[in-house]
Design a protein around this motif. Structure first.
Motif, short mmCIF file in Angstrom:
data_model
loop_
_atom_site.label_atom_id
_atom_site.label_comp_id
_atom_site.label_asym_id
_atom_site.label_seq_id
_atom_site.Cartn_x
_atom_site.Cartn_y
_atom_site.Cartn_z
N ILE A 168 90.53 67.97 45.31
CA ILE A 168 89.50 67.13 45.46
C ILE A 168 89.48 66.66 47.00
CG2 ILE A 168 89.37 66.14 43.04
CD1 ILE A 168 90.95 63.80 44.20
N GLY A 197 93.92 54.80 46.67
CA GLY A 197 93.97 55.98 47.60
C GLY A 197 92.73 56.43 48.34
N ILE A 215 91.36 49.63 42.16
CA ILE A 215 92.75 49.20 41.46
C ILE A 215 93.61 49.23 42.74
CG2 ILE A 215 94.44 49.77 39.68
CD1 ILE A 215 91.96 51.38 38.21
N ILE A 243 92.17 47.42 31.65
CA ILE A 243 91.40 47.24 32.78
C ILE A 243 90.08 47.48 32.43
CG2 ILE A 243 90.26 48.65 34.81
CD1 ILE A 243 93.23 49.84 35.19
N GLY A 245 91.81 61.64 41.94
CA GLY A 245 92.44 62.17 40.76
C GLY A 245 93.55 61.41 40.27
N1 NAP Z 1 86.17 64.96 45.41
C1 NAP Z 1 86.10 63.59 44.95
O1 NAP Z 1 85.40 63.66 43.95
C2 NAP Z 1 87.04 62.46 45.56
C3 NAP Z 1 86.74 61.55 44.99
C4 NAP Z 1 87.36 60.13 44.92
C5 NAP Z 1 88.42 60.16 45.88
N2 NAP Z 1 88.80 61.57 46.76
C6 NAP Z 1 89.78 61.71 47.36
O2 NAP Z 1 91.03 61.70 46.90
C7 NAP Z 1 92.09 61.10 47.51
C8 NAP Z 1 92.46 59.79 46.68
O3 NAP Z 1 92.74 60.13 45.39
P1 NAP Z 1 94.31 59.92 44.75
O4 NAP Z 1 94.33 60.67 43.70
O5 NAP Z 1 95.21 60.25 45.95
O6 NAP Z 1 94.35 58.12 44.56
P2 NAP Z 1 93.64 57.42 43.86
O7 NAP Z 1 93.29 57.77 42.37
O8 NAP Z 1 92.14 56.92 44.54
O9 NAP Z 1 94.48 56.01 43.84
C9 NAP Z 1 95.44 56.09 43.15
C10 NAP Z 1 96.14 54.77 43.43
O10 NAP Z 1 95.66 53.72 42.89
C11 NAP Z 1 96.22 52.90 42.31
N3 NAP Z 1 96.02 53.05 40.71
C12 NAP Z 1 94.90 53.69 40.05
N4 NAP Z 1 95.11 53.51 38.83
C13 NAP Z 1 96.11 52.69 38.58
C14 NAP Z 1 96.84 52.29 37.45
N5 NAP Z 1 96.12 52.46 36.00
N6 NAP Z 1 97.65 51.46 37.41
C15 NAP Z 1 98.35 51.00 38.67
N7 NAP Z 1 97.70 51.45 39.82
C16 NAP Z 1 96.71 52.31 39.69
C17 NAP Z 1 97.83 53.37 42.53
O11 NAP Z 1 97.96 52.65 43.96
P3 NAP Z 1 99.09 51.58 43.98
O12 NAP Z 1 100.24 51.99 43.19
O13 NAP Z 1 99.36 51.71 45.66
O14 NAP Z 1 98.73 50.21 43.61
C18 NAP Z 1 97.48 54.60 42.65
O15 NAP Z 1 98.75 55.46 43.42
C19 NAP Z 1 91.43 60.78 48.92
O16 NAP Z 1 91.96 61.87 49.53
C20 NAP Z 1 89.97 60.92 48.60
O17 NAP Z 1 89.26 61.34 49.87
C21 NAP Z 1 87.87 62.71 46.23
#
Ligand code: NAP
Length: 258
Positions: free
Chosen positions: A63, A97, A121, A176, A194
Motif C-alpha cells: 500500500i 501511521g 486511532i 471502537i 494496513g
Molecule cells: N494505499 C492505501 O490505500 C493507503 C491507505 C492509508 C495509508 N496508506 C499508507 O500506509 C502507511 C500507514 O499504514 P500502516 O499500516 O503502517 O499504519 P496505520 O494502519 O495507518 O496505523 C497503525 C497504527 O495505528 C494505531 N492503531 C490502529 N488500530 C489500532 C488498534 N485497534 N489499537 C491500538 N492502536 C491502533 C497503532 O498506533 P500506535 O500503537 O502508535 O498508537 C498502529 O501502529 C502509510 O505509509 C500510508 O501512506 C496507504
C-alpha cells in the motif's frame, strides 16, 4: 437521472433517509455502474452499525513504499471512489501511521457530500498536533487513545481525545465501533492503513472490505493485510466478492455481512 452527478445526488439523498433511487431502464452504462457500486451503501439504514474498509494496493499487496510514500498507488478513479465512500459515511477512521506519513485531509472534495467526523486511532499518543487534521478546522476530528495515555482535559490541537481500555493487542475494534456509535457515528469508512484494517478484519469487525488493485508491482513496501498465520491455503477466508473496474484498477469488494 441520466448523468453521474444527479445519480450521485440521488444516492446521497437516499443514504440520508430520502426516497429510493429509481434508475431508468435506459440509463447510460456509466450511471448504471455508479448506482450498482454505491446502492448497497446508500441503502444502509441510518443508525445501523456498519463498517467498510478500503485499501489501494499494488499487484503484490503493497500500500506504500517502505518509507511510507503512498501517493499514488491507485489511480484517479479510486481517489474519487474514496471521496464518495467518505461522503456516504458518518465517520472516517485511520491509524496513527497514516496521519504520520500522509498528513491526509480526510475531507470530501472530489464529489458532492458533507465531511464526516475524522477519527484517528493513536493509542500511544505518539502524534503531534502539527498534522493538518488536528489544526485545519475543515471537519471535526476525534482521537482514540488507550485510556492509560489520557490526561484530564487533554486535546490534540482542535481534536477531542477519548480513552478506551487497552487489551493485549491494542484497542478492540468492537469497542471502537461502540464508542463511535455512542456519538451517532454508525457507518464507518476505515481508510487505512494496513495495520488498522488488519486489526478490524481479524477481529471480525468489518462488514465489507474494498481492495482496489492497481496494475503495478512495487516489489517492496508496506503490506496491505497482515493476519495471523494459517497452516494451509484452505484455511484462508473466501468471502463473497463483487468485482468492478475503477479506471485502470480493479475493485474487489469482500462481503462479510449483508
Ligand atoms: N494505499 C492505501 O490505500 C493507503 C491507505 C492509508 C495509508 N496508506 C499508507 O500506509 C502507511 C500507514 O499504514 P500502516 O499500516 O503502517 O499504519 P496505520 O494502519 O495507518 O496505523 C497503525 C497504527 O495505528 C494505531 N492503531 C490502529 N488500530 C489500532 C488498534 N485497534 N489499537 C491500538 N492502536 C491502533 C497503532 O498506533 P500506535 O500503537 O502508535 O498508537 C498502529 O501502529 C502509510 O505509509 C500510508 O501512506 C496507504
Amino acid at each position: 437521472m441520466r448523468d453521474e452527478a444527479s445519480a450521485w445526488k440521488g444516492l446521497l439523498e437516499m443514504r440520508r433517509g430520502g426516497r429510493a433511487l429509481a434508475l431508468p431502464a435506459d440509463a447510460p452504462a456509466a450511471v448504471a455502474a455508479l448506482v450498482a457500486l454505491y446502492l448497497p451503501y446508500a441503502q444502509v439504514p441510518r443508525g445501523r452499525s456498519f463498517a467498510v474498509a478500503h485499501l489501494g494496493q499494488s499487484l503484490d499487496g503493497r500500500i506504500a513504499t517502505t518509507a511510507g510514500a503512498s501517493r499514488w498507488v491507485t489511480g484517479e478513479a479510486d481517489l474519487l471512489h474514496t471521496h464518495r465512500m467518505r461522503a456516504l459515511a458518518d465517520a472516517i477512521v485511520v491509524g496513527a501511521g497514516t496521519v504520520r506519513h500522509d498528513d491526509p485531509q480526510l475531507t470530501v472534495r472530489r464529489c458532492a457530500g458533507n465531511h464526516p467526523l475524522r477519527v484517528v486511532i493513536d493509542s500511544e499518543r505518539g502524534l503531534s498536533s502539527e498534522h493538518g487534521v488536528f489544526r485545519d478546522g475543515a471537519a471535526p476530528t476525534l482521537v482514540i487513545a488507550a485510556a492509560d495515555r489520557l490526561r484530564p482535559g487533554d486535546r490534540l490541537g482542535d481534536a477531542e481525545i477519548i480513552g478506551l481500555p487497552r487489551q493485549s493487542d491494542g484497542i478492540a475494534p468492537a469497542m471502537i465501533r461502540e464508542a463511535l456509535a455512542a456519538r451517532g457515528c454508525h457507518f464507518l469508512f476505515i481508510e487505512g492503513g494496513g495495520i488498522t484494517i488488519s486489526r478490524f478484519l481479524s477481529a471480525g469487525a468489518l462488514d465489507r472490505l474494498q481492495l482496489t488493485v492497481a496494475p503495478i508491482i512495487l516489489g517492496s513496501g508496506r503490506p496491505s493485510l497482515t493476519l495471523p498465520e494459517i497452516a494451509a491455503p484452505a484455511q484462508g477466508m473466501r468471502p463473497r466478492l463483487r468485482q468492478m473496474p475503477l479506471g485502470d484498477d480493479t475493485l474487489y469488494e469482500c462481503i462479510f455481512r449483508d
